[in-house]
Design an enzyme around this catalytic site. Structure first.
Site, PDB file in Angstrom:
ATOM      1  N   LEU A  72     152.325  14.612 103.289  1.00  0.00           N
ATOM      2  CA  LEU A  72     150.874  14.475 103.368  1.00  0.00           C
ATOM      3  C   LEU A  72     150.487  13.006 103.429  1.00  0.00           C
ATOM      4  O   LEU A  72     149.559  12.619 104.142  1.00  0.00           O
ATOM      5  CB  LEU A  72     150.200  15.156 102.175  1.00  0.00           C
ATOM      6  CG  LEU A  72     148.672  15.036 102.146  1.00  0.00           C
ATOM      7  CD1 LEU A  72     148.045  15.709 103.361  1.00  0.00           C
ATOM      8  CD2 LEU A  72     148.116  15.640 100.858  1.00  0.00           C
ATOM      9  N   TYR A  73     151.188  12.188 102.676  1.00  0.00           N
ATOM     10  CA  TYR A  73     150.924  10.745 102.733  1.00  0.00           C
ATOM     11  C   TYR A  73     151.029  10.241 104.168  1.00  0.00           C
ATOM     12  O   TYR A  73     150.140   9.541 104.667  1.00  0.00           O
ATOM     13  CB  TYR A  73     151.918   9.997 101.836  1.00  0.00           C
ATOM     14  CG  TYR A  73     151.900   8.498 102.028  1.00  0.00           C
ATOM     15  CD1 TYR A  73     150.815   7.741 101.616  1.00  0.00           C
ATOM     16  CD2 TYR A  73     152.973   7.845 102.644  1.00  0.00           C
ATOM     17  CE1 TYR A  73     150.791   6.358 101.795  1.00  0.00           C
ATOM     18  CE2 TYR A  73     152.957   6.473 102.826  1.00  0.00           C
ATOM     19  CZ  TYR A  73     151.865   5.739 102.406  1.00  0.00           C
ATOM     20  OH  TYR A  73     151.845   4.385 102.594  1.00  0.00           O
ATOM     21  N   ALA A  74     152.114  10.608 104.847  1.00  0.00           N
ATOM     22  CA  ALA A  74     152.298  10.197 106.240  1.00  0.00           C
ATOM     23  C   ALA A  74     151.178  10.734 107.121  1.00  0.00           C
ATOM     24  O   ALA A  74     150.680  10.035 108.013  1.00  0.00           O
ATOM     25  CB  ALA A  74     153.650  10.683 106.755  1.00  0.00           C
ATOM     26  N   THR A  83     148.098  11.371 106.280  1.00  0.00           N
ATOM     27  CA  THR A  83     146.851  10.622 106.076  1.00  0.00           C
ATOM     28  C   THR A  83     146.908   9.257 106.754  1.00  0.00           C
ATOM     29  O   THR A  83     145.895   8.768 107.252  1.00  0.00           O
ATOM     30  CB  THR A  83     146.526  10.440 104.577  1.00  0.00           C
ATOM     31  OG1 THR A  83     147.583   9.690 103.937  1.00  0.00           O
ATOM     32  CG2 THR A  83     146.370  11.783 103.885  1.00  0.00           C
TER      33      THR A  83
END
Length: 441
Positions: free
Chosen positions: A250-252, A254
């Site tokens: 999810l970090y990637a 965003t």
């Protein structure tokens, strides 16, 4: 450049469908409830009691939140007023010919504090903004702020989602550049708290861009994307032209969304935008959630460290990039950012839109990194090797930096052994030998 150690989105609005029969039944029920004065009186008492209870609990929660997120002196929390504005203007004062006036978000963070200090040391005006959240021990962020204070860099406590703060800052200072480094970092933490990534990395980014596009003059924006956008890409080394539509976390996702969002603001509003894809930044004053930092802590304490391997038994590898090299890339991106072309939220011409990899180009396996730490700590690690989980991590990263070399003059010079030696030296000077408490800033 001297090294530093030396000197929430609401849910999408939807329509609530209420059946007619249910609506009619509810109306009749409420009608019966309120037919007598006695019943109405009892309902009023109940509502008053519930409201009082809620306010009491909320006051307690709010006070706890203030303690958790705002443990710094009160004068750093107040926004506006002559004294506050004077400190902002003094911090933003430029002390060199053709110098920059830069708003650095995430200024109490790892990269942000280093960049802010590098800019100030060469005579640029710098104002910091940071919310001092508790993703990792806030005391380290306050220590960085203290270091910046000593160099006359004022860091405003506030969130990039707070429009009031952004408006006030831009009212006081006509920033020429914004160095946007505030973000919710970490790949694995997204599994625990996904909303914080949307709040900071998407909502916060949009809030900041909205302020920048409305500013007159518009500042150029340089911001931190991530090597994580390459996701499941298996072509090495990673180049800016490679596909980035398969994020592994999810970090990637965003950060990839951030690249799309910034492109739209560049196209529609004429904002000059430069995105920097950082590759595993490490060094003094780093983040305690990073492997090299936590390994150092645990090796010194004789605790076991967990080392992940790929599902095929291959060691994980990272393109570790020393903080001083990253800072040089950030400063070069600011210096070459070009001008935004909009005014009052309207685009008047094409503006630069750029994306660069900032890495070291020399991937090192995690076991090798551990061996280097063992050498400098003079202590063997207690290793627990496990197969990598499906938690968003990727097996390797490797940066192609030819574009940054050509256009930014970016040239990393610090190899991992040298960088880790400097980190261990800083770590052992900052923390008490056996207690893990900061002893100096």
């Amino acid at each position: 450049m001297p090294p530093l150690e030396e000197d929430i989105f609401p849910s999408t609005p939807g329509k609530i469908k209420i059946e007619r029969t249910h609506h009619y039944t509810m109306n009749r029920s409420f009608h019966r409830c309120f037919t007598s004065t006695t019943t109405m009186f009892l309902w009023a008492l109940l509502l008053i009691a519930l409201t009082a209870s809620y306010l009491s609990i909320q006051s307690f929660v709010d006070s706890g939140t203030r303690f958790l997120h705002h443990p710094i002196p009160r004068d750093h929390v107040i926004i506006g007023g002559p004294h506050w504005e004077k400190k902002i203007r003094a911090s933003a004062q430029v002390h060199r010919v053709h110098g920059l006036s830069v708003l650095v978000t995430g200024a109490a963070g790892f990269v942000g504090s280093h960049v802010a200090l590098a800019l100030k040391k060469r005579g640029d005006g710098v104002v910091g903004l940071d919310n001092f959240n508790d993703y990792y021990d806030p005391s380290l962020k306050h220590a960085r702020r203290t270091l910046l204070d000593k160099h006359n860099i004022f860091v405003v406590e506030g969130d990039i989602n707070d429009k009031r703060i952004l408006v006030k800052l831009f009212d006081v200072v006509p920033f020429t550049q914004v160095m946007h480094l505030a973000a919710q970092a970490g790949v694995r933490y997204a599994i625990e708290n996904p909303h914080s990534y949307v709040h900071s990395n998407i909502a916060g980014l949009v809030k900041l861009l909205e302020q920048c596009k409305s500013a007159d003059p518009q500042p150029a924006v340089v911001w931190a994307s991530s090597s994580s956008v390459y996701g499941l890409n298996d072509k090495a080394p990673f180049s800016e032209s490679d596909r980035t539509d398969r994020p592994a976390s999810l970090y990637a996702a965003t950060k990839k969304a951030g690249e799309a969002i910034t492109h739209s603001y560049n196209h529609i509003y004429g904002l000059s935008i430069t995105g920097l894809r950082f590759f595993t930044v490490y060094g003094p004053w780093g983040r305690p959630d990073m492997a090299y930092f936590s390994f150092t802590q645990n090796i010194r304490k004789g605790k076991r460290i967990t080392i992940y391997r790929g599902k095929n038994g291959v060691d994980l590898a990272r393109d570790f990039t020393y903080i001083d090299d990253i800072v040089k890339g950030c400063v070069a991106a600011l210096d070459t950012s070009g001008k935004s072309t909009g005014s009052g939220g309207k685009r008047k011409g094409a503006a630069p839109y750029r994306i660069y990899n900032l890495g070291n180009t020399q991937p090192v396996t995690v076991p090798t990194m551990v061996s280097i730490l063992e050498k400098y700590l003079k202590k063997k690690a207690k290793k627990h090797v496990v197969t990598m989980l499906g938690n968003g991590d990727v097996p390797f990263t490797h940066a192609n930096i030819s574009l940054a070399r050509r256009e930014l003059g970016y040239n990393p010079t610090t190899d991992l052994p040298t960088g880790l030696r400097k980190f261990v030296k800083w770590y052992e000077s900052y923390y008490v030998e056996d207690h893990g408490k900061p002893v100096k800033y």
